[in-house]
Design an enzyme around this catalytic site. Structure first.
Site, PDB file in Angstrom:
ATOM      1  N   THR A   1       0.842  -1.201   0.000  1.00 50.32           N
ATOM      2  CA  THR A   1       0.000   0.000   0.000  1.00 50.32           C
ATOM      3  C   THR A   1       0.874   1.247   0.000  1.00 50.32           C
ATOM      4  O   THR A   1       1.991   1.218   0.509  1.00 50.32           O
ATOM      5  CB  THR A   1      -0.870  -0.054   1.268  1.00 50.32           C
ATOM      6  OG1 THR A   1      -1.798  -1.103   1.101  1.00 50.32           O
ATOM      7  CG2 THR A   1      -1.589   1.241   1.544  1.00 50.32           C
TER       8      THR A   1
ATOM      9  N   ARG B   1     -13.833  -7.882  -0.304  1.00 49.50           N
ATOM     10  CA  ARG B   1     -13.055  -7.536   0.899  1.00 49.50           C
ATOM     11  C   ARG B   1     -12.471  -6.122   0.798  1.00 49.50           C
ATOM     12  O   ARG B   1     -11.904  -5.736  -0.212  1.00 49.50           O
ATOM     13  CB  ARG B   1     -11.949  -8.568   1.074  1.00 49.50           C
ATOM     14  CG  ARG B   1     -11.054  -8.349   2.292  1.00 49.50           C
ATOM     15  CD  ARG B   1      -9.808  -7.561   1.953  1.00 49.50           C
ATOM     16  NE  ARG B   1      -8.965  -7.377   3.130  1.00 49.50           N
ATOM     17  CZ  ARG B   1      -7.936  -6.540   3.177  1.00 49.50           C
ATOM     18  NH1 ARG B   1      -7.603  -5.824   2.139  1.00 49.50           N
ATOM     19  NH2 ARG B   1      -7.233  -6.412   4.283  1.00 49.50           N
TER      20      ARG B   1
ATOM     21  N   ASP C   1      -8.190  -1.556   5.616  1.00 43.71           N
ATOM     22  CA  ASP C   1      -8.221  -0.304   6.393  1.00 43.71           C
ATOM     23  C   ASP C   1      -7.975   0.939   5.542  1.00 43.71           C
ATOM     24  O   ASP C   1      -8.382   2.040   5.933  1.00 43.71           O
ATOM     25  CB  ASP C   1      -7.156  -0.367   7.493  1.00 43.71           C
ATOM     26  CG  ASP C   1      -5.755  -0.528   6.897  1.00 43.71           C
ATOM     27  OD1 ASP C   1      -5.580  -1.390   6.005  1.00 43.71           O
ATOM     28  OD2 ASP C   1      -4.844   0.213   7.304  1.00 43.71           O
TER      29      ASP C   1
ATOM     30  N   THR D   1      -0.117   1.307   6.745  1.00 47.21           N
ATOM     31  CA  THR D   1       0.027   0.144   5.868  1.00 47.21           C
ATOM     32  C   THR D   1       0.211  -1.084   6.748  1.00 47.21           C
ATOM     33  O   THR D   1       0.900  -1.028   7.753  1.00 47.21           O
ATOM     34  CB  THR D   1       1.217   0.268   4.906  1.00 47.21           C
ATOM     35  OG1 THR D   1       1.381  -0.994   4.237  1.00 47.21           O
ATOM     36  CG2 THR D   1       2.519   0.611   5.604  1.00 47.21           C
ATOM     37  N   GLY D   2      -0.432  -2.153   6.374  1.00 44.64           N
ATOM     38  CA  GLY D   2      -0.313  -3.362   7.176  1.00 44.64           C
ATOM     39  C   GLY D   2      -1.529  -4.238   6.978  1.00 44.64           C
ATOM     40  O   GLY D   2      -2.330  -4.011   6.061  1.00 44.64           O
TER      41      GLY D   2
ATOM     42  N   GLY E   1      -4.894  -5.147   7.094  1.00 45.13           N
ATOM     43  CA  GLY E   1      -6.031  -4.231   7.230  1.00 45.13           C
ATOM     44  C   GLY E   1      -7.045  -4.576   8.300  1.00 45.13           C
ATOM     45  O   GLY E   1      -7.547  -3.669   8.989  1.00 45.13           O
TER      46      GLY E   1
HETATM   47  N1  ASP Z   1      -3.629  -2.230   4.530  1.00 44.97           N
HETATM   48  C1  ASP Z   1      -3.828  -2.841   3.254  1.00 44.97           C
HETATM   49  C2  ASP Z   1      -5.048  -3.712   3.290  1.00 44.97           C
HETATM   50  O1  ASP Z   1      -5.243  -4.438   4.244  1.00 44.97           O
HETATM   51  C3  ASP Z   1      -2.700  -3.677   2.804  1.00 44.97           C
HETATM   52  C4  ASP Z   1      -1.366  -2.991   2.779  1.00 44.97           C
HETATM   53  O2  ASP Z   1      -1.073  -2.135   3.624  1.00 44.97           O
HETATM   54  O3  ASP Z   1      -0.581  -3.319   1.890  1.00 44.97           O
HETATM   55  O4  ASP Z   1      -5.789  -3.701   2.336  1.00 44.97           O
END
Ligand code: ASP
Length: 315
Positions: free
Chosen positions: A182, A210, A213, A233-234, A236
């Site tokens: 992200t 789906r 976050d 980022t992480g 979600g």
């Molecule tokens: N936060 C993003 C999600 O869960 C994924 C990411 O941070 O790469 O969609």
């Protein structure tokens, strides 16, 4: 002249130096610098924090290396469904889109929702209808194709699992190796206003519409001049449960913590309790910047008008 600053991220996760070739590392560094400059230039010309975070995010969305816009991951059905959001701190204005297809720059659509609709959050076909009405650039599926993401998806599509981003390995490793691609930006402009933007393709092999976050105001993105602007980022799902971005703001407002202290508690204590791997970048209206993550690495960069400048991937 009043000072200004910007920070960006291109995702966090199990980013280890031994897994990334020097050429790829250089390509990521160049991409981060390019995005940072796109945002910084706007601030330098007395532009707004909102325009700066959007410009930096557009630059990252246009780069196939990142899981946002052009480089978005594949869904279970082999499509690209993208999410994005923006928020500005002096008006608390916010805009977000989720599950949009064929939009070249989802972050521009999120900004359009904020500025030219009566709403904050649009999804799927309705968001596309709005995009068409507002003249937002669209592209065919080919534009979003990347061999790397396609191979990631091929390794997973017959499986019920879903995976975060960047891994080169097979399905088991994909599930274990959490990598997030992200993108996002936060900025403080010369007028002392702050803003945040986040954009993503979500998770490889995701299904049932789906949404993570990233487009959820308060979870993946938040901005309030009284406290901070945050882009996350992480993984979600736990970031949504933690209301991660807003939690940083709350801890500053109610506990009197600094940006650094509040982000430290959220990233290294609260998110850990929820087994939420990832990170976030933040800025306050005094140009303090913090970039924190509880994973092995996070693609990140920052630049201040005072001359401070930094690009990094690993811890
Ligand atoms: N936060 C993003 C999600 O869960 C994924 C990411 O941070 O790469 O969609």
């Amino acid at each position: 002249m009043s000072s200004f600053s910007i920070a960006i991220h291109g995702g966090a996760g199990t980013l280890l130096k031994e897994d990334i070739s020097p050429e790829l590392e250089q390509a990521y560094t160049n991409a981060l610098n390019e995005a940072l400059e796109a945002g910084y230039k706007i601030l330098d010309q007395k532009g707004t924090a909102l325009d700066a975070v959007v410009a930096a995010t557009v630059s990252l969305e246009n780069n196939i290396l990142f899981n946002a816009g052009r480089g978005s991951v594949f869904t279970k059905k082999g499509l690209h469904e993208m999410d994005a959001s923006v928020m500005e701190g002096h008006t608390l204005g916010a805009g977000a889109v989720a599950g949009v297809k064929n939009i070249v720059n989802p972050v521009l659509l999120a900004k359009e929702v904020m500025l030219h609709s009566d709403h904050v959050f649009l999804c799927a076909e309705g968001a596309t209808e709005f995009a068409l009405k507002r003249g937002i650039a669209m592209a065919g599926d080919d534009y979003f194709f990347s061999e790397f993401r396609y191979n990631q998806w091929k390794a997973m599509r017959d499986n019920d699992g879903y995976a975060l981003d960047h891994s080169q390995q097979g399905v088991e490793q994909l599930m274990k190796d959490k990598k997030f691609g992200t993108v996002g930006a936060v900025a403080c402009d010369a007028f002392g206003n702050i803003a945040a933007a986040t954009s993503t393709g979500g998770m490889t092999n995701k299904k049932y519409g789906r949404i993570g976050d990233s487009p959820v105001i308060g979870a993946g993105t938040y901005a309030n001049n009284q406290t901070c602007a945050i882009s996350c980022t992480g993984h979600g799902e736990p970031f949504i449960k933690a209301v991660a971005a807003y939690d940083v703001s709350c801890r500053m407002q109610y506990k009197g913590l600094t940006l650094q202290e509040a982000m430290n508690e959220v990233v290294h204590e609260n998110l850990i309790k929820l087994e939420a791997e990832g990170g976030m970048i933040g800025v306050d209206a005094q140009n303090n910047i913090s970039m924190q993550f509880n994973s092995a690495g996070m693609y990140r960069a920052m630049k201040k008008s005072t001359g401070e400048y930094f690009t990094a991937i690993y811890k």
